[in-house]
Design an enzyme around this catalytic site. Sequence first.
Site, PDB file in Angstrom:
ATOM      1  N   LYS A   1      12.770   3.841  42.009  1.00 49.94           N
ATOM      2  CA  LYS A   1      12.009   4.892  41.320  1.00 49.94           C
ATOM      3  C   LYS A   1      11.847   6.071  42.262  1.00 49.94           C
ATOM      4  O   LYS A   1      11.888   5.897  43.476  1.00 49.94           O
ATOM      5  CB  LYS A   1      10.626   4.357  40.924  1.00 49.94           C
ATOM      6  CG  LYS A   1       9.939   5.153  39.840  1.00 49.94           C
ATOM      7  CD  LYS A   1      10.393   4.772  38.444  1.00 49.94           C
ATOM      8  CE  LYS A   1       9.841   5.710  37.403  1.00 49.94           C
ATOM      9  NZ  LYS A   1      10.155   5.271  36.037  1.00 49.94           N
TER      10      LYS A   1
ATOM     11  N   ASP B   1      11.811  10.471  33.658  1.00 50.44           N
ATOM     12  CA  ASP B   1      10.518   9.805  33.475  1.00 50.44           C
ATOM     13  C   ASP B   1       9.552  10.938  33.114  1.00 50.44           C
ATOM     14  O   ASP B   1      10.005  12.010  32.659  1.00 50.44           O
ATOM     15  CB  ASP B   1      10.091   9.074  34.765  1.00 50.44           C
ATOM     16  CG  ASP B   1       8.891   8.152  34.556  1.00 50.44           C
ATOM     17  OD1 ASP B   1       9.065   7.065  33.999  1.00 50.44           O
ATOM     18  OD2 ASP B   1       7.751   8.522  34.920  1.00 50.44           O
TER      19      ASP B   1
HETATM   20  P1  NDP Z   1       7.082  12.661  29.011  1.00 55.26           P
HETATM   21  O1  NDP Z   1       6.828  13.555  30.169  1.00 55.26           O
HETATM   22  O2  NDP Z   1       8.181  12.988  28.073  1.00 55.26           O
HETATM   23  O3  NDP Z   1       5.752  12.480  28.157  1.00 55.26           O
HETATM   24  C1  NDP Z   1       4.567  12.016  28.720  1.00 55.26           C
HETATM   25  C2  NDP Z   1       3.471  12.146  27.688  1.00 55.26           C
HETATM   26  O4  NDP Z   1       2.293  11.526  28.189  1.00 55.26           O
HETATM   27  C3  NDP Z   1       3.108  13.584  27.397  1.00 55.26           C
HETATM   28  O5  NDP Z   1       2.628  13.680  26.096  1.00 55.26           O
HETATM   29  C4  NDP Z   1       2.009  13.845  28.429  1.00 55.26           C
HETATM   30  O6  NDP Z   1       1.132  14.883  28.050  1.00 55.26           O
HETATM   31  C5  NDP Z   1       1.279  12.514  28.424  1.00 55.26           C
HETATM   32  N1  NDP Z   1       0.703  12.272  29.759  1.00 55.26           N
HETATM   33  C6  NDP Z   1       1.317  12.304  30.954  1.00 55.26           C
HETATM   34  N2  NDP Z   1       0.469  12.062  31.951  1.00 55.26           N
HETATM   35  C7  NDP Z   1      -0.734  11.883  31.361  1.00 55.26           C
HETATM   36  C8  NDP Z   1      -2.020  11.599  31.867  1.00 55.26           C
HETATM   37  N3  NDP Z   1      -2.252  11.460  33.181  1.00 55.26           N
HETATM   38  N4  NDP Z   1      -3.009  11.452  30.962  1.00 55.26           N
HETATM   39  C9  NDP Z   1      -2.772  11.592  29.638  1.00 55.26           C
HETATM   40  N5  NDP Z   1      -1.568  11.859  29.113  1.00 55.26           N
HETATM   41  C10 NDP Z   1      -0.570  12.003  29.960  1.00 55.26           C
HETATM   42  O7  NDP Z   1       7.283  11.205  29.658  1.00 55.26           O
HETATM   43  P2  NDP Z   1       7.944   9.916  29.003  1.00 55.26           P
HETATM   44  O8  NDP Z   1       7.688   9.884  27.548  1.00 55.26           O
HETATM   45  O9  NDP Z   1       9.331   9.823  29.505  1.00 55.26           O
HETATM   46  O10 NDP Z   1       7.122   8.758  29.731  1.00 55.26           O
HETATM   47  C11 NDP Z   1       5.911   8.211  29.200  1.00 55.26           C
HETATM   48  C12 NDP Z   1       5.664   6.843  29.811  1.00 55.26           C
HETATM   49  O11 NDP Z   1       6.759   5.969  29.488  1.00 55.26           O
HETATM   50  C13 NDP Z   1       5.551   6.799  31.338  1.00 55.26           C
HETATM   51  O12 NDP Z   1       4.658   5.776  31.708  1.00 55.26           O
HETATM   52  C14 NDP Z   1       6.956   6.424  31.770  1.00 55.26           C
HETATM   53  O13 NDP Z   1       6.978   5.828  33.061  1.00 55.26           O
HETATM   54  C15 NDP Z   1       7.306   5.424  30.674  1.00 55.26           C
HETATM   55  N6  NDP Z   1       8.730   5.165  30.485  1.00 55.26           N
HETATM   56  C16 NDP Z   1       9.598   6.182  30.193  1.00 55.26           C
HETATM   57  C17 NDP Z   1      10.930   5.895  29.958  1.00 55.26           C
HETATM   58  C18 NDP Z   1      11.903   6.934  29.526  1.00 55.26           C
HETATM   59  O14 NDP Z   1      13.018   6.571  29.151  1.00 55.26           O
HETATM   60  N7  NDP Z   1      11.552   8.213  29.501  1.00 55.26           N
HETATM   61  C19 NDP Z   1      11.449   4.532  30.105  1.00 55.26           C
HETATM   62  C20 NDP Z   1      10.437   3.528  30.320  1.00 55.26           C
HETATM   63  C21 NDP Z   1       9.138   3.868  30.527  1.00 55.26           C
HETATM   64  P3  NDP Z   1       1.437  16.400  28.445  1.00 55.26           P
HETATM   65  O15 NDP Z   1       2.442  16.890  27.457  1.00 55.26           O
HETATM   66  O16 NDP Z   1       0.119  17.059  28.350  1.00 55.26           O
HETATM   67  O17 NDP Z   1       1.969  16.369  29.849  1.00 55.26           O
END
Ligand code: NDP
Length: 445
Positions: free
Chosen positions: A125, A165
Amino acid sequence: MKILQKVLDDCKKRNPNEPEFHQAVTEVLESLEPVAEKHPEWVEAGIFDRIVEPERQIIFRVSWVDDNNKVQVNRGFRVQYNSAIGPYKGGIRLHPSVNLGIIKFLGFEQIFKNSLTGLPIGGGKGGSDFDPKGKSDGEVMRFCQSFMTELYRHIGENTDVPAGDIGVGAREIGYFYGQYKRLKNDFTGVLTGKGIPWGGSLARKEATGFGLCYFMDEALRDIGSTFEGKTVLVSGSGNVATYAAQKATELGAKVVAMSDSNGFVYDKNGIDLAAIKQIKEVERKRIKEYVNIHPEAVYTEGCKNIWTIPCDIALPCATQNEIDAESAKILLANGCKAVGEGANMPSTAEAIEIFQKSGILFAPAKAANAGGVATSALEMSQNSMRYSWTFEEVDAKLKQIMVNIYRNASKAAEEYGQKGNLVMGANIAGFEKVAQSMYAQGVAY
Ligand code: NDP
């Protein structure tokens, strides 16, 4: 814990002030205690002591120039955790909360998740405390180029293959890839989540969210249920959340709320995903804009209270520790019957305990959200073959992989006398293959 308590104590001592990392290691080692009892040879060979220690941790300066010609400095990380079953594989997170402990927790989880996919990928990571929010395209590009100017020497298609991510989507992967290619003069599958015209896989964008729903669909069927007619909450509105909401809707559910880091929207008629995609993917704005398009919906500032909305199924897809004990109790009191983790470690240890005691279906992240990395591995296969599968071909493979992950985790839980405990099942099923490989490859490895 008897056998593994010392491993945990030593790990905590060696890595002070890293609470998320401690949380992830504690959960895994607790699940693995019966495996340690069954395999004294793995204890003897130090497999447990070695698996909690990353093979390599790289920390580097990322300096770049902002639009006002001011020099900015961030910190970059890549933790190459375990390569026993394949090249290191795992995303890059760009978020101001990123520090070494967070990257280590994510990298550690990634070892088992990647193993569960059944594909040959190790765990890693990376990330930076850079905040892409409010930055211009030019600033994001210059940051990504600077980040890759250091990272490129540590990665490679057979060494370490990063992906997206939080904060890293198609735009950032493009900038990373462009810089890697310029520095190496090499067009290879060194990153996944690439654009379709230059080596990306169809269905990669959708894969984590779709995969989560395929996993949940299979698990729900096992308890005589489906998504059909269910009310669903999805936290987040990024990559995972958007496509989880889309697939849940396609499978017959009604998604009534989604969030971002500022707050959440509740739409009793069902969330309009086209509006969410327009606001978040295209315009990169805040989710509160949703009520301008749908005045009947309600926006609430702050994300935590999304879990107070009554639902049948909760899909946390934003970030770590977003469901605490209090939220878990409220979800149960409101009749929630299933929780599927789309984000990594979105439930605190106390919340997981509450869900498990209640007997509802609880699907842990490392099994339920493995569809993203699985499809990244399919992207690597296509790159190696210099060939592309259709959307339907990739989607069918993804579905089969998620069904297999559910069955393997379920079977492992049953074999160790904990039927239905998918946390334990996923940890054990993911661990065993890596342990066998480390054992066979010797200690100096
Ligand atoms: P994105 O950046 O596309 O989206 C993240 C979302 O979560 C946004 O809506 C963001 O809000 C919100 N968010 C981020 N940080 C916080 C926080 N501290 N408190 C509240 N809301 C928050 O990321 P992903 O969708 O790619 O990832 C989301 C999760 O899924 C993570 O835990 C990641 O590790 C996990 N994941 C992702 C994968 C992938 O393929 N992308 C694979 C497996 C797991 P805002 O728009 O305001 O930033």
